[in-house]
Design a protein around this motif. Structure first.
Motif, PDB file in Angstrom:
ATOM      1  N   LYS A 358     -32.358  37.547   1.941  1.00 45.97           N
ATOM      2  CA  LYS A 358     -32.260  38.810   1.946  1.00 45.97           C
ATOM      3  C   LYS A 358     -33.047  39.461   2.872  1.00 45.97           C
ATOM      4  CE  LYS A 358     -29.541  40.045  -2.122  1.00 45.97           C
ATOM      5  NZ  LYS A 358     -28.290  40.876  -1.835  1.00 45.97           N
ATOM      6  N   GLU A 359     -32.673  40.493   3.735  1.00 47.49           N
ATOM      7  CA  GLU A 359     -33.364  40.953   4.304  1.00 47.49           C
ATOM      8  C   GLU A 359     -33.248  42.596   4.513  1.00 47.49           C
ATOM      9  OE1 GLU A 359     -35.200  39.823   7.019  1.00 47.49           O
ATOM     10  OE2 GLU A 359     -34.736  37.452   6.791  1.00 47.49           O
ATOM     11  N   PRO A 360     -34.240  43.434   4.778  1.00 51.50           N
ATOM     12  CA  PRO A 360     -34.123  44.843   4.753  1.00 51.50           C
ATOM     13  C   PRO A 360     -33.239  45.069   5.954  1.00 51.50           C
ATOM     14  CG  PRO A 360     -36.104  44.257   5.507  1.00 51.50           C
ATOM     15  CD  PRO A 360     -35.487  42.797   5.097  1.00 51.50           C
ATOM     16  N   LEU A 361     -32.434  46.060   5.734  1.00 51.52           N
ATOM     17  CA  LEU A 361     -31.582  46.670   6.519  1.00 51.52           C
ATOM     18  C   LEU A 361     -32.314  47.124   7.921  1.00 51.52           C
ATOM     19  CD1 LEU A 361     -28.480  47.620   7.358  1.00 51.52           C
ATOM     20  CD2 LEU A 361     -29.220  49.815   6.656  1.00 51.52           C
ATOM     21  N   LEU A 362     -33.418  47.665   7.844  1.00 55.25           N
ATOM     22  CA  LEU A 362     -33.989  48.282   9.087  1.00 55.25           C
ATOM     23  C   LEU A 362     -35.584  47.816   8.925  1.00 55.25           C
ATOM     24  CD1 LEU A 362     -33.194  52.113   8.903  1.00 55.25           C
ATOM     25  CD2 LEU A 362     -31.961  50.174  10.291  1.00 55.25           C
TER      26      LEU A 362
END
Ligand SMILES: [Fe+2]
Ligand SMILES: [Fe+2]
Length: 502
Positions: A358-362
């Motif tokens: 999971k990666e943050p969008l920004l």
């Protein structure tokens, strides 16, 4: 130098006269006055009634008439009014040397020719001289023709003196040995003085072209500032010339000399030279996320990935609205409010999956850039941009400008200073800023406002640009007197016609 024609000089006086002439010639910087002085003094020193100065053409194929003088006929032609006499060819059409014309012969051989009576001399063709005499009623008799050799021993011209006059009887006599020697010495001094002037002019032309080439290179570096330097230089000079015409008001006592105008021209062409060191992505930063490319593209891709998850995730809401919001922020054409930043932070926390992670969008850096309140530059980038004036000063102050151009680095590097002290890099205020620096700062802002070739922003209509300038003048950012002059003399109109009308 006080000398008189027809005076019976003692030998020592002649030497002194020659020395004085040498000093005077080497000090004369105006090419036309120098040419006149050469022929005047050559006649004086050799006691000739008249003379002609020829200069060798650049291709060394002909001698051009430059100055013709004759005291009896009261003729003085050349420097003031153009002499359209046909040049003397050094070579015949078949390529052979032209030894029949005495001046061409001297230019080819470097010999001195001393003739007692040109009507009786058989070795040269004096048809041109006879024709001159027929037209004017003059009688050309004795003639001294000497080559003009410069410091490199190259022949650059020929001095032809006519009719030596006996100072006592006033009769035409042959040129004696002493006068011949004097003529030769003067011709060589004259040649050195002319070559020196030519070298200085060539060097100035070279430097000038180099400066313009650098200014154009800065303009070429970025399509976002294309033509800026050139237009700022033109506007700066237009303002300076308008100030020179002022007879009353705040600029009545300001008058820029030719050298000062030259100094200002160079400063304006080089004012942004420091941008050589500014990375292009900063100069051209059209959106908040632009580096080498616009990272909005990546965010779009991430959102695509997210979209698939969103299908199973009802919480995400309208990803389309969010994308549109981020794109709006990225453009940087509106002020960013606290609410917008809150919304940005919320969107940033959304995540997408890549390789099962999971990666943050920004990223924090993307959030920081998108949070820029005004424009597209973050703090670090603004510093880099602002640093171009520091670099301008550094580059220009390392150049050995001659004394008359010594203020170029200061004028050029002060173009982002403001009269109220709020500018950069030094925060100078009114008393530190010369009129030249104020003019350049004014031109720089006005050009930026009205430029039509910035891809990321529309040119401001003239009326609005003038309102902005009036506002800046009112706040003490630019010089109010320059603004008033700009309006009163309608310099903006001329500028718009020339630069903005296509
Ligand atoms: Fe600048
Ligand atoms: Fe500029």
């Amino acid at each position: 130098m006080k000398t008189s024609i027809g005076k019976n000089y003692q030998p020592f006086e002649k030497i002194r006269l020659l020395a004085e002439v040498g000093v005077a010639l080497s000090a004369e910087m105006d090419i036309n006055r120098l040419l006149d002085a050469i022929i005047d003094n050559a006649c004086l020193i050799t006691e000739a009634d008249g003379g002609t100065l020829y200069l060798l053409s650049e291709d060394h194929c002909q001698l051009n008439f430059v100055v013709v003088q004759n005291r009896t006929l009261q003729i003085k032609m050349g420097t003031g009014d153009r002499l359209n006499w046909p040049p003397v060819p050094i070579y015949h059409p078949d390529g052979t040397e032209n030894h029949s014309h005495v001046s061409a012969h001297v230019a080819l051989t470097g010999e001195v020719v001393n003739i007692e009576d040109v009507y009786k001399a058989g070795e040269f063709n004096f048809e041109g001289t006879r024709e001159f005499d027929r037209r004017t009623g003059y009688r050309s008799k004795s003639m001294l023709v000497v080559p003009m050799r410069n410091h490199e021993r190259d022949i650059i011209g020929v001095l032809q003196l006519i009719n030596a006059v006996d100072p006592v009887s006033g009769r035409v006599i042959p040129f004696n040995e002493e006068n011949q020697l004097m003529g030769e010495a003067l011709a060589s001094q004259a040649a050195v003085a002319l070559s020196k002037n030519q070298l200085i002019m060539d060097l100035e032309r070279l430097i000038d072209s180099f400066i313009v080439a650098i200014g154009q290179a800065i303009d070429e570096k970025s399509p976002y500032t294309g033509g800026h330097v050139k237009r700022v230089a033109e506007l700066t000079l237009a303002l300076a010339r308008a100030i020179n015409e002022e007879k009353e008001g705040p600029f009545a006592d300001v008058h820029f000399t030719e050298d000062e105008l030259k100094e200002l021209r160079i400063a304006s062409w080089l004012h942004d030279v420091g941008k050589i060191t500014t990375p292009e992505y900063v100069v051209d930063k059209a959106t908040k996320l632009e580096s080498l490319y616009d990272r909005m593209e990546i965010i779009r891709l991430r959102m695509e990935l997210m979209k698939r998850e969103v299908m199973e995730n009802e919480e995400m809401g309208s990803w389309k609205d969010n994308l549109a919001f981020l794109e709006r922020l990225n453009r940087g054409d509106e002020f960013v409010t606290d609410e917008m930043i809150e919304r940005l932070k919320t969107i940033a926390q959304c995540s997408y999956s890549i390789d099962g992670r999971k990666e943050p969008l920004l990223s924090p850096e993307e959030v920081e850039n998108l949070s820029i309140r005004r424009g597209t530059l973050n703090e670090r980038e603004r510093e880099i941009i602002n640093n171009h004036v520091v670099m301008t000063f550094k580059i220009l102050s390392s150049l050995p400008f001659p004394k008359k151009l010594r203020r170029v680095p200061f004028i050029a590097a002060s173009h982002h200073e403001k009269l109220d002290g709020s500018g950069y890099p030094k925060g100078l205020s009114a008393q530190d800023l010369s009129v030249q620096a104020r003019i350049l700062a004014f031109a720089d802002i006005f050009e930026a406002l009205t430029a039509r070739d910035r891809p990321y922003k529309k040119a401001m209509p003239m009326e609005e640009a003038l309102r902005v300038m009036a506002d800046l003048a009112g706040k003490g950012h630019v010089d109010r007197n320059i603004f008033d002059l700009f309006l009163r003399k309608q310099i903006y109109k001329e500028y718009a016609l020339k630069e903005l009308s296509n």
